[in-house]
Design an enzyme around this catalytic site. Structure first.
Site, PDB file in Angstrom:
ATOM      1  N   GLU A  18      -6.556   4.349   8.143  1.00 51.40           N
ATOM      2  CA  GLU A  18      -6.436   5.793   7.885  1.00 51.40           C
ATOM      3  C   GLU A  18      -7.734   6.346   7.293  1.00 51.40           C
ATOM      4  OE1 GLU A  18      -2.805   5.411   5.634  1.00 51.40           O
ATOM      5  OE2 GLU A  18      -1.818   4.771   7.485  1.00 51.40           O
TER       6      GLU A  18
ATOM      7  N   HIS B  96      -9.194   0.840   5.159  1.00 56.22           N
ATOM      8  CA  HIS B  96      -7.903   1.031   5.829  1.00 56.22           C
ATOM      9  C   HIS B  96      -8.103   1.925   7.053  1.00 56.22           C
ATOM     10  CE1 HIS B  96      -3.815   2.324   6.637  1.00 56.22           C
ATOM     11  NE2 HIS B  96      -3.444   1.239   5.999  1.00 56.22           N
TER      12      HIS B  96
ATOM     13  N   SER C 109       4.079  -2.459  10.107  1.00 57.71           N
ATOM     14  CA  SER C 109       5.544  -2.525  10.268  1.00 57.71           C
ATOM     15  C   SER C 109       6.143  -3.860   9.821  1.00 57.71           C
ATOM     16  CB  SER C 109       5.945  -2.200  11.715  1.00 57.71           C
ATOM     17  OG  SER C 109       5.584  -0.871  12.035  1.00 57.71           O
TER      18      SER C 109
ATOM     19  N   LYS D  90       0.076   4.272  -0.189  1.00 61.10           N
ATOM     20  CA  LYS D  90      -0.561   5.461   0.408  1.00 61.10           C
ATOM     21  C   LYS D  90      -0.300   6.673  -0.501  1.00 61.10           C
ATOM     22  CE  LYS D  90      -0.025   3.119   4.784  1.00 61.10           C
ATOM     23  NZ  LYS D  90       0.089   3.173   6.234  1.00 61.10           N
TER      24      LYS D  90
ATOM     25  N   GLU E  36      -4.699  -5.234  10.578  1.00 61.14           N
ATOM     26  CA  GLU E  36      -3.702  -4.184  10.728  1.00 61.14           C
ATOM     27  C   GLU E  36      -3.919  -3.450  12.050  1.00 61.14           C
ATOM     28  OE1 GLU E  36      -1.868  -2.893   6.727  1.00 61.14           O
ATOM     29  OE2 GLU E  36      -3.518  -1.565   7.187  1.00 61.14           O
TER      30      GLU E  36
ATOM     31  N   GLY F 295       3.201   2.011  10.693  1.00 60.43           N
ATOM     32  CA  GLY F 295       4.151   3.111  10.556  1.00 60.43           C
ATOM     33  C   GLY F 295       4.934   3.431  11.816  1.00 60.43           C
TER      34      GLY F 295
ATOM     35  N   ASN G  76       0.866  -1.175   0.000  1.00 58.08           N
ATOM     36  CA  ASN G  76       0.000   0.000   0.000  1.00 58.08           C
ATOM     37  C   ASN G  76       0.900   1.221   0.000  1.00 58.08           C
ATOM     38  OD1 ASN G  76      -1.779   2.061   0.510  1.00 58.08           O
ATOM     39  ND2 ASN G  76      -2.365   1.359   2.561  1.00 58.08           N
TER      40      ASN G  76
HETATM   41  P1  13P Z   1       3.567   0.126   7.561  1.00 61.33           P
HETATM   42  O1  13P Z   1       4.027  -1.156   6.927  1.00 61.33           O
HETATM   43  O2  13P Z   1       4.319   1.319   7.105  1.00 61.33           O
HETATM   44  O3  13P Z   1       3.484   0.000   9.042  1.00 61.33           O
HETATM   45  O4  13P Z   1       2.067   0.378   7.053  1.00 61.33           O
HETATM   46  C1  13P Z   1       1.140  -0.644   7.128  1.00 61.33           C
HETATM   47  C2  13P Z   1      -0.077  -0.244   6.390  1.00 61.33           C
HETATM   48  O5  13P Z   1      -0.816   0.626   6.810  1.00 61.33           O
HETATM   49  C3  13P Z   1      -0.380  -0.944   5.131  1.00 61.33           C
HETATM   50  O6  13P Z   1      -1.674  -0.703   4.714  1.00 61.33           O
END
Ligand code: 13P
Length: 251
Positions: free
Chosen positions: A99, A97, A214, A13, A169, A175, A11
């Site tokens: 976010e 997601h 992560s 983003k 997740e 992140g 992803n």
């Molecule tokens: P990270 O791998 O940067 O932690 O992000 C995970 C994520 O949100 C994938 O959709």
């Protein structure tokens, strides 16, 4: 990892550009990654050109979208419909997601509608779910996840998970560099599978459940050893082709 074919998705983003797309296409072409589904989800403006490049190169990479509208068409400025995604050959889409849930106010019901809309166009939805740190501390992890999944079961039926993917997740792991441990992830993945099995054991056994938060080239192998982890949804490490390829190889 059980017998299901692993799926590793990146992803991107709101990151990435044409140069990164070219780099991924070229380096994956030169690699021997097989027996794993690889999906890369760039920002929507890049979907069509990325799709063209992977098709022209007969690449192992499949291109997915990060979001879609629950509406089919009309006056919804800034939104993208399934028909548009289908027209350019997109076959995966991330829905719900964390976010989108936390920053854009997407509710479990809206996410379920998006899941339904994607399926109706034969686009595989990757349904994200996961708890915040506060919710984990309050021992609400399973309640939160059951609620997200039940919204989809209620609207689309348990059979809809024959054609969908789930990504666990945990918000506290996204992140932060602080991945869930393999045991922590497995516990939740097992919960998700057993929750689905209450409706239909066969569907539960066949659904791929990805872990995200992560994931990197160092911790992927241990995560993938877990019985109910069938792949990964990768953020940061999915923007670095060598790291992402290493994760794919570990699967
Ligand atoms: P990270 O791998 O940067 O932690 O992000 C995970 C994520 O949100 C994938 O959709």
């Amino acid at each position: 990892m059980n017998q299901l074919k692993p799926l590793i998705a990146a992803n991107w983003k709101m990151n990435g550009n044409n140069a990164l797309i070219a780099e991924f296409t070229t380096k994956f072409n030169a690699s021997v990654i097989k027996d794993v589904d690889v999906v890369v989800c760039p920002a929507s403006v890049y979907l069509e050109s990325f799709k063209r490049q992977v098709s022209a190169n007969n690449s192992v990479i499949q291109v997915g979208a990060q979001n879609l509208s629950d509406k089919l068409s009309g006056a919804f400025t800034g939104e993208i419909s399934t028909e548009m995604l289908s027209e350019i050959g997109i076959d995966h889409v991330i829905v719900g997601h964390s976010e989108r849930r936390s920053l854009f106010g997407e509710t479990p019901e809206l996410v379920a509608k998006k899941y339904q809309t994607a399926l109706a166009s034969n686009i595989t939805p990757i349904l994200c779910t996961g708890e915040s740190e506060q919710q984990r501390d309050a021992k609400e992890t399973f309640t939160i996840i059951a609620n997200d999944i039940d919204a989809v079961v209620d609207l689309c039926g348990i059979e809809s998970f024959k054609n969908g993917v789930i990504a666990y997740e945990p918000v506290w792991a996204i992140g932060t560099g602080k991945s869930a441990t393999p045991d922590q992830a497995q516990e939740v993945h097992q919960f998700i599978r057993s929750h689905l099995a209450k409706h239909d054991e066969e569907v539960a056994a066949g659904v791929r459940i990805l872990y995200g938060g992560s994931v990197n080239e160092k911790n992927a192998a241990e995560l993938f050893k877990q019985q109910d982890i069938n792949g990964a949804l990768v953020g940061g490490a999915g923007l670095v082709v060598e790291k992402f390829m290493s994760i794919c190889q570990n699967a």
